[in-house]
Enzyme design. Structure first.
Site, short mmCIF file in Angstrom:
data_model
loop_
_atom_site.label_atom_id
_atom_site.label_comp_id
_atom_site.label_asym_id
_atom_site.label_seq_id
_atom_site.Cartn_x
_atom_site.Cartn_y
_atom_site.Cartn_z
N GLU A 1 0.80 -1.22 0.00
CA GLU A 1 0.00 0.00 0.00
C GLU A 1 0.84 1.28 0.00
O GLU A 1 0.48 2.27 -0.63
CB GLU A 1 -0.94 0.02 1.21
CG GLU A 1 -2.06 -1.00 1.16
CD GLU A 1 -3.14 -0.62 0.17
OE1 GLU A 1 -3.09 0.49 -0.39
OE2 GLU A 1 -4.05 -1.45 -0.06
N SER B 1 -28.66 -29.91 50.71
CA SER B 1 -27.80 -30.44 51.78
C SER B 1 -26.34 -29.98 51.66
O SER B 1 -25.48 -30.52 52.35
CB SER B 1 -27.84 -31.97 51.76
OG SER B 1 -29.13 -32.45 52.07
#
Length: 782
Positions: free
Chosen positions: A88, A353
């Site tokens: 680029e 429990s």
């Protein structure tokens, strides 16, 4: 003075007109720059919650609705940066934002061919176009150039590159290389291959046309152009480029890849203030991505086995650091029918429990019991509260270890009644486990069976005490969360309770570290099968599982042992292998030989009063005797007199030469489970005609069957039927067959027993005061 200065300036301007013009232009440029600054975007990436290694778990779009994950150039693969800068903008680090040569070349090509052949934009100009779209015209291009110059004047090259990395269009609402890499390739941009780096470089040129999930072939052609360019420039060698071109382009349709969505949502709620301050919205968690993926997969694998609307929750916490490594708040985040958005890690539910280990630990610390203390698992009434066991039967005499490991209810309620529910709840609260009670309610005996609310997270923090010498803690989902620990039991009690839950509590078979996956675990089931729990500690981790419906609807047949415990054990098996943390028996934990029924030490008890010997874990050298008899004021150790001629029990008033002797009683509630021979040996029958107080068995008579009777089926029927009644006794009567509770009924109601197989049985009727009558019989004829 002022006039003289003005004349000097005017003379200078006449002598240096070019400099004056340049100064005027610069001044105008600075003025315009200040009046029309470039709209550099604030760093509003949305919110990203990441795992401990920095990998994203879940993200939310930014205010503009874009999916964006912020990164810096240092966090991106060098291959991507190589391809980006060379394809680029090769002169990125040398030009001032605009490359005049590239612009001139692009203009000449445009004039000659009538269309754009090659772009002249630099990366800086592309960033300018991203932040301030100029439109496709010559004035627009000039505006883009000016914006690029502004960016170069205001920002460093690294800052400009960072803007591109995070705002480059990648198709749809995806922006930036990191989010594109995650969404299309399923990996962070730090780990890109050559082919993947080339694909992400070319994608912003035409993000709609080159999306790999929609146009794989076009995307592959564009990618290959980048690869060939890198070979031409001799940045990448030809062999590498050839291999890279063999990789096929393809991607699944865009959708967020989420891990731990409810944990991430929880952190998002906690981090809103940070987000509003404009700081980088990346929230770090303590979660391990591999463990999280494994946990979520385990839950999904069980979905089909669950009824509709049933969900699951589980967490795995590192015991030492309190860091949560895996967190699943619901069974399937994509299934709305299973209340997917309800986080049951934090849901307040009945714990069943699961509080029993803390009760026994408190009783150990109080010197009330040792690991083999004798407890009564028999029908009892506690001021009108009459608990039963999950299996609806009773075992009679049990040890503390057996009662805890089998999660028997009556022994736990008995122990809580002696300690006090208010005191127990206060102990839990001081240890960091807060019970939620109804408004205005006080702790009562039901809390040990689930009569108060708790959360999976709180329970895991409390169970952690079994692995960390009695220190409970608050689980940490964020590495910034403070470390909070509280003592919930002593180190010695933690050792004994863990050994009971892990191996049954047998001091005569001491724990030997063998490197295997050992787990101390406990299950729980709330009333009406609404909640199934399993919690445990193993190796370096504390694990918790909850299964049920978030709306509280019962699930008959779903209890902790059959649905939650298997998942808990599977999670433990999948945990990372490693050397278990060292475990040593605390100095104040010892062993002792004790006697039943008295509970005293063998070396301090006459042999005739010690019919049963057991090896117990003791704490602080304490060997407490068996708890006082609830149904009788008599002591379990009693002095009696015997008639020397018959050996029967007497008194000095009945027999002048009566022999004094000590005897041991079993607690009254347990006598129905003790053989007649042993009861007679420990407590001889009375001499006829010698006045004495009637024993507990004398006030309740069993009618309808004789001892040692033989029962046969009725002619022509395949059932043996017995109709029984009880005479005497007060209040509720409990009918038991072979230790299993048939029913509790009023004293004036009878009991029918129907049997269809041969065998020996024992029927018992008992009232709440411990009075009982029993008969053993044989069924024959089938």
């Amino acid at each position: 003075m002022t006039a003289s200065l003005l004349r000097s300036i005017q003379a200078w301007l006449r002598r240096h007109p070019l400099r004056a013009a340049l100064a005027a232009l610069l001044t105008l440029a600075l003025l315009l720059d200040q009046c029309f600054p470039p709209p550099i975007p604030r760093d509003e990436p949305g919110l990203v919650v990441v795992a401990e290694d920095g990998s994203p778990l879940r993200s939310w779009p930014s205010a503009d609705g874009v999916w964006r994950y912020p990164v810096t150039p240092e966090q991106v693969s060098p291959l991507y940066l190589q391809a980006l800068l060379n394809y680029e903008d090769r002169w990125f680090y040398r030009h001032p934002g605009v490359n005049p040569v590239a612009l001139l070349r692009a203009a000449v090509q445009w004039v000659r061919h009538g269309h754009i052949v090659s772009g002249g934009s630099t990366l800086t100009m592309q960033v300018a176009r991203l932040i301030d779209p100029p439109g496709r015209s010559i004035p627009g291009k000039l505006r883009q150039i000016l914006r690029a110059l502004q960016l170069e004047a205001r920002l460093s090259k690294q800052e400009i590159l960072t803007l591109y990395l995070n705002h480059a269009p990648m198709g749809g609402i995806v922006e930036g290389v990191e989010m594109a890499s995650r969404m299309y390739l399923g990996k962070p941009s730090a780990h890109l291959t050559h082919a993947e780096a080339a694909l992400l470089v070319v994608l912003p040129q035409a993000p709609s046309r080159l999306r790999p999930d929609r146009a794989a072939s076009r995307a592959q052609l564009a990618r290959d152009k980048v690869l060939l360019r890198m070979a031409e420039l001799e940045i990448w060698d030809p062999v590498t480029v050839t291999d890279a071109r063999l990789e096929r382009v393809g991607a699944n349709p865009l959708r967020p890849q989420w891990l731990a969505p409810l944990a991430a949502e929880r952190l998002r709620q906690q981090g809103r203030k940070q987000r509003n301050t404009g700081k980088l919205a990346v929230l770090r968690s303590t979660l391990n991505p591999e463990m999280q993926s494994t946990l979520e997969r385990m839950l999904l694998d069980r979905i089909e086995q669950l009824p509709p609307k049933v969900s699951m929750a589980a967490i795995v916490m590192e015991s030492d650091s309190l860091a949560i490594r895996a967190y699943a708040g619901s069974a399937d985040f994509s299934d709305g029918k299973r209340f997917n958005h309800v986080d049951m890690v934090r849901g307040v539910r009945s714990p069943g429990s699961t509080l029993k280990p803390f009760l026994y630990a408190l009783a150990l610390d109080e010197g009330l019991i040792h690991s083999e203390s004798l407890l009564a698992d028999a029908p009892q009434s506690f001021a009108g509260y009459e608990p039963g066991n999950f299996q609806a039967n009773f075992s009679g005499p049990v040890s503390v270890s057996e009662a805890l490991q089998r999660s028997l209810n009556v022994p736990a309620v008995d122990l809580l009644d002696r300690l006090g529910p208010q005191r127990f709840a206060s102990q839990l609260r001081s240890g960091g486990l807060r019970l939620r009670l109804p408004a205005g309610g006080d702790p009562n005996l039901s809390i040990i069976l689930g009569g108060a609310g708790s959360t999976l997270e709180d329970l895991v923090g409390a169970y952690r005490a079994l692995a960390t010498k009695g220190l409970a803690g608050v689980p940490r989902l964020s590495p910034e969360a403070p470390r909070s620990e509280n003592r919930i039991m002593s180190e010695g009690a933690a050792f004994i309770v863990r050994d009971i839950l892990e191996s049954g509590g047998h001091p005569d078979r001491p724990f030997v570290e063998d490197g295997g996956r050992r787990i101390a675990w406990k299950t729980g089931t709330s009333f009406g099968f609404r909640d199934a729990w399993a919690l445990g500690v193993s190796g370096h981790y504390t694990i918790g599982v909850w299964i049920g419906r978030p709306d509280g609807t019962p699930n008959p047949g779903f209890f902790g042992a059959n649905v939650a415990a298997p998942l808990l054990h599977d999670i433990v098996s999948a945990l990372p292998a490693g050397t278990p943390p060292p475990r040593a028996k605390p100095a104040n934990v010892g062993t002792a030989q004790i006697c039943w029924p008295l509970g005293t030490a063998v070396d301090a008890t006459p042999a005739e009063l010690c019919p049963h010997k057991r090896t117990a874990w003791t704490l602080n050298g304490a060997i407490p005797p068996t708890l006082p008899d609830r149904a009788s004021e008599r002591s379990l150790r009693e002095t009696i007199w015997l008639d020397p001629a018959s050996g029967l029990r007497s008194t000095p008033f009945c027999t002048r030469a009566a022999i004094q002797r000590e005897i041991a009683h079993w607690p009254t509630y347990l006598e129905p489970w003790i053989s007649a021979d042993e009861l007679a040996r420990l407590n001889p029958a009375w001499l006829p005609d010698c006045p004495h107080n009637e024993a507990n068995t004398g006030s309740l008579k069993l009618q309808g069957i004789a001892r040692d009777a033989q029962i046969r089926p009725s002619p022509g029927k395949n059932v043996a039927q017995i109709d029984l009644r009880a005479a005497g006794g007060t209040g509720t009567l409990y009918w038991l067959l072979d230790g299993k509770l048939l029913r509790a009924a009023a004293a004036d109601q009878g009991q029918r027993i129907e049997l269809r197989e041969n065998g020996e049985h024992n029927v018992t009727v008992m009232d709440a005061q411990g009075h009982y009558a029993s008969a053993r019989f044989m069924v024959k004829g089938f």
